[in-house]
Design a protein around this motif. Structure first.
Motif, mmCIF file in Angstrom:
data_model
loop_
_atom_site.group_PDB
_atom_site.id
_atom_site.type_symbol
_atom_site.label_atom_id
_atom_site.label_comp_id
_atom_site.label_asym_id
_atom_site.label_seq_id
_atom_site.Cartn_x
_atom_site.Cartn_y
_atom_site.Cartn_z
ATOM 1 N N VAL A 96 0.834 -1.202 0.000
ATOM 2 C CA VAL A 96 0.000 0.000 0.000
ATOM 3 C C VAL A 96 0.870 1.254 0.000
ATOM 4 O O VAL A 96 0.605 2.208 -0.741
ATOM 5 C CB VAL A 96 -0.962 0.023 1.206
ATOM 6 C CG1 VAL A 96 -1.829 1.277 1.164
ATOM 7 C CG2 VAL A 96 -1.839 -1.212 1.222
ATOM 8 N N SER A 97 1.908 1.253 0.798
ATOM 9 C CA SER A 97 2.816 2.399 0.812
ATOM 10 C C SER A 97 3.466 2.596 -0.551
ATOM 11 O O SER A 97 3.609 3.727 -1.037
ATOM 12 C CB SER A 97 3.892 2.217 1.888
ATOM 13 O OG SER A 97 3.337 2.311 3.175
ATOM 14 N N GLU A 98 3.844 1.501 -1.182
ATOM 15 C CA GLU A 98 4.448 1.593 -2.518
ATOM 16 C C GLU A 98 3.440 2.138 -3.524
ATOM 17 O O GLU A 98 3.774 3.001 -4.352
ATOM 18 C CB GLU A 98 4.944 0.219 -2.955
ATOM 19 C CG GLU A 98 6.146 -0.275 -2.165
ATOM 20 C CD GLU A 98 6.611 -1.646 -2.626
ATOM 21 O OE1 GLU A 98 7.784 -1.975 -2.402
ATOM 22 O OE2 GLU A 98 5.785 -2.394 -3.210
ATOM 23 N N TYR A 99 2.212 1.645 -3.453
ATOM 24 C CA TYR A 99 1.188 2.104 -4.398
ATOM 25 C C TYR A 99 0.859 3.577 -4.162
ATOM 26 O O TYR A 99 0.697 4.348 -5.121
ATOM 27 C CB TYR A 99 -0.071 1.246 -4.245
ATOM 28 C CG TYR A 99 -1.185 1.615 -5.193
ATOM 29 C CD1 TYR A 99 -1.022 1.502 -6.574
ATOM 30 C CD2 TYR A 99 -2.402 2.088 -4.716
ATOM 31 C CE1 TYR A 99 -2.041 1.844 -7.453
ATOM 32 C CE2 TYR A 99 -3.436 2.426 -5.583
ATOM 33 C CZ TYR A 99 -3.240 2.310 -6.953
ATOM 34 O OH TYR A 99 -4.251 2.656 -7.814
ATOM 35 N N ASN A 100 0.771 3.976 -2.893
ATOM 36 C CA ASN A 100 0.498 5.381 -2.603
ATOM 37 C C ASN A 100 1.613 6.290 -3.120
ATOM 38 O O ASN A 100 1.346 7.410 -3.594
ATOM 39 C CB ASN A 100 0.328 5.582 -1.090
ATOM 40 C CG ASN A 100 -1.013 5.088 -0.583
ATOM 41 O OD1 ASN A 100 -1.935 4.855 -1.360
ATOM 42 N ND2 ASN A 100 -1.131 4.928 0.726
ATOM 43 N N GLY A 107 1.620 13.303 -9.736
ATOM 44 C CA GLY A 107 1.362 14.739 -9.712
ATOM 45 C C GLY A 107 -0.087 15.102 -9.968
ATOM 46 O O GLY A 107 -0.458 16.276 -9.902
ATOM 47 N N ILE A 108 -0.920 14.107 -10.238
ATOM 48 C CA ILE A 108 -2.340 14.338 -10.498
ATOM 49 C C ILE A 108 -3.066 14.465 -9.166
ATOM 50 O O ILE A 108 -2.942 13.606 -8.300
ATOM 51 C CB ILE A 108 -2.937 13.187 -11.329
ATOM 52 C CG1 ILE A 108 -2.229 13.094 -12.686
ATOM 53 C CG2 ILE A 108 -4.442 13.367 -11.508
ATOM 54 C CD1 ILE A 108 -2.639 11.887 -13.504
ATOM 55 N N GLU A 109 -3.824 15.533 -8.987
ATOM 56 C CA GLU A 109 -4.444 15.801 -7.696
ATOM 57 C C GLU A 109 -5.398 14.692 -7.268
ATOM 58 O O GLU A 109 -5.464 14.340 -6.085
ATOM 59 C CB GLU A 109 -5.192 17.138 -7.731
ATOM 60 C CG GLU A 109 -5.730 17.591 -6.383
ATOM 61 C CD GLU A 109 -4.635 17.678 -5.314
ATOM 62 O OE1 GLU A 109 -4.928 17.336 -4.147
ATOM 63 O OE2 GLU A 109 -3.503 18.081 -5.640
ATOM 64 N N ALA A 110 -6.148 14.115 -8.215
ATOM 65 C CA ALA A 110 -7.074 13.035 -7.870
ATOM 66 C C ALA A 110 -6.313 11.831 -7.323
ATOM 67 O O ALA A 110 -6.761 11.175 -6.369
ATOM 68 C CB ALA A 110 -7.901 12.635 -9.095
ATOM 69 N N ASN A 111 -5.178 11.520 -7.929
ATOM 70 C CA ASN A 111 -4.361 10.415 -7.440
ATOM 71 C C ASN A 111 -3.759 10.726 -6.077
ATOM 72 O O ASN A 111 -3.684 9.860 -5.195
ATOM 73 C CB ASN A 111 -3.239 10.104 -8.425
ATOM 74 C CG ASN A 111 -3.740 9.414 -9.689
ATOM 75 O OD1 ASN A 111 -4.860 8.914 -9.722
ATOM 76 N ND2 ASN A 111 -2.912 9.397 -10.723
#
Length: 252
Positions: A96-100, A107-111
């Motif tokens: 999860v930390s890697e995916y986050n 750089g996409i705000e939604a992401n």
């Protein structure tokens, strides 16, 4: 352990100051808490709650009177929950930390907002003696493991090492020179808020017999960070992919 040895051991403030400062930082150093060893405060229909507890010293053989761990808790688009301890607690890679990190680096705000919602949560676990529990009086006079978050830990840290010169330091885990902790809960923006909680004036928990009896009941906290309490990287990755419906790379 004799009362004299217990008193000497529980008033070692220098180790607590150092450990509290390190534990409140950002570096990391199937739960089994759903049993009768675990306690948590109860709130009413309005989200208000009150209880009085006493934090207890570490059991003999343990360095600190608390353990801490990280976890993740979030719901996927199909309504499935991901609630698992993070392997970063053990200084290992966690999916999860890697995916986050991947989401954030787009750089996409939604992401980035998705990464925020899926971020790690920090928990502490200590032994406590329940002094008063108006909603559940059967808990009073008993020793439990209590899981709490950063807000209460910061209050413990402030008691151990006050920010202002006119405030006296106390060891909140000392059963003779420590102090009861009054938990006051309000619901603020949909979440439990502990800002009103506070320590009472220092006082003994009880007489020598009562203190020794209480100390004999403290639970081991080692299982909190025992490796067998954590799923493997591959197991967590499979669950993450299933909860979030991941099948490919993150767009960005």
């Amino acid at each position: 352990m004799s009362f004299a040895n217990l008193k000497s051991r529980s008033t070692d403030m220098s180790k607590l100051v150092t450990a509290a400062q390190e534990a409140s930082g950002q570096t990391t150093k199937t739960n089994k808490y759903d049993d009768d060893r675990k306690w948590k405060p109860t709130v009413d229909d309005n989200g208000n709650g009150y209880a009085v507890i006493r934090f207890l010293p570490a059991m003999e053989g343990a360095d600190m009177p608390w353990e801490r761990y990280w976890d993740h808790g979030f719901k996927g688009p199909a309504g499935q929950w991901y609630i698992e301890k993070s392997l970063t607690t053990l200084n290992k890679k966690d999916p999860v930390s890697e995916y986050n990190t991947t989401l954030w680096n787009t750089g996409i705000e939604a992401n980035k907002e998705s990464a925020r919602k899926q971020k790690r949560r920090l928990h502490y676990v200590s032994n406590v003696y329940v002094v008063s529990d108006p909603k559940n009086p059967d808990n009073e006079g008993r020793v439990f493991k209590y899981r709490f978050g950063k807000k209460i830990f910061e209050q413990l840290k402030e008691a151990i090492s006050p920010a202002f010169e006119d405030e006296s330091a106390i060891n909140p885990f000392d059963m003779t020179e420590g102090a009861n902790f009054k938990i006051k809960i309000r619901k603020v923006d949909g979440y439990w808020n502990y800002d009103k909680s506070e320590f009472d004036s220092p006082s003994p928990l009880g007489d020598e017999v009562m203190i020794n009896s209480t100390f004999s009941q403290v639970h081991s906290l080692s299982e909190v960070i025992s490796p067998d309490e954590f799923k493997s990287y591959d197991e967590l990755k499979e669950k993450l992919d299933r909860v979030l419906g991941l099948s490919g790379a993150v767009s960005g």
